[in-house]
Design a protein around this motif. Structure first.
Motif, PDB file in Angstrom:
ATOM      1  N   LYS A 192      -3.157   5.416  -1.812  1.00  0.00           N
ATOM      2  CA  LYS A 192      -3.628   4.368  -2.724  1.00  0.00           C
ATOM      3  C   LYS A 192      -4.203   3.204  -1.941  1.00  0.00           C
ATOM      4  CE  LYS A 192      -0.499   5.383  -6.564  1.00  0.00           C
ATOM      5  NZ  LYS A 192       0.454   4.797  -7.554  1.00  0.00           N
ATOM      6  N   GLU A 193      -4.997   2.395  -2.618  1.00  0.00           N
ATOM      7  CA  GLU A 193      -5.571   1.218  -1.991  1.00  0.00           C
ATOM      8  C   GLU A 193      -4.530   0.107  -1.875  1.00  0.00           C
ATOM      9  OE1 GLU A 193     -10.224   1.716  -3.468  1.00  0.00           O
ATOM     10  OE2 GLU A 193      -9.049  -0.048  -4.021  1.00  0.00           O
ATOM     11  N   ARG A 194      -4.765  -0.750  -0.914  1.00  0.00           N
ATOM     12  CA  ARG A 194      -3.884  -1.910  -0.759  1.00  0.00           C
ATOM     13  C   ARG A 194      -4.066  -2.819  -1.959  1.00  0.00           C
ATOM     14  NH1 ARG A 194      -3.511  -4.827   5.009  1.00  0.00           N
ATOM     15  NH2 ARG A 194      -3.114  -2.626   5.458  1.00  0.00           N
TER      16      ARG A 194
ATOM     17  N   GLN B 150       0.842  -1.190   0.000  1.00  0.00           N
ATOM     18  CA  GLN B 150       0.000   0.000   0.000  1.00  0.00           C
ATOM     19  C   GLN B 150       0.873   1.234   0.000  1.00  0.00           C
ATOM     20  OE1 GLN B 150      -2.924   0.239   3.150  1.00  0.00           O
ATOM     21  NE2 GLN B 150      -4.186   1.616   1.933  1.00  0.00           N
TER      22      GLN B 150
END
Length: 126
Positions: free
Chosen positions: A43-45, A39
């Motif tokens: 930002k998204e994982r 991650q």
């Protein structure tokens, strides 16, 4: 119950290599699907690589051919060998374990992973 502890992160120049490790404790490690997620700030994982108990590995397109995931059941360790690193690989990397089969879909199903480590930071400079 499984406890996971990552190590091996650091700073490297683009094109360089790093090897991440994850030490696991607990029973039945051999039966778990293990994975690396990452991650970056804002930002998204995202799933990077998964390896099922039968040794089958799957990778995100962004790292295929550059990263290699491996699992040592005897030592209860998970590794991620990262080569040809790019600045966009910079992120916090997490080790995760799931009691369910992962397959390629495991890369997009973080929710199925029951256990997570605290993460290790990777920074790649241009």
């Amino acid at each position: 119950q499984v406890q996971l502890v990552e190590s091996g992160g650091g700073s490297v120049q683009a094109g360089g290599s790093l090897r991440l490790s994850c030490a696991a404790s607990g029973d039945r490690y051999h039966s778990y699907c293990m994975a690396w997620f990452r991650q970056a700030p804002g930002k998204e994982r995202e799933g990077v690589a998964v390896i099922d108990s039968d040794g089958t590995a799957n990778y995100a397109d962004s790292v295929k051919g550059r990263f290699t995931i491996s699992k040592d059941n005897a030592k209860k360790t998970l590794s991620l060998q990262m080569t040809s690193l790019k600045p966009e690989d910079s992120a916090m990397y997490y080790c995760a374990a799931s009691g369910a089969y992962c397959g390629f879909q495991g890369l997009t199903r973080a929710i199925q992973f029951d256990y997570w480590g605290q993460g290790t930071q990777v920074a790649v400079s241009a």
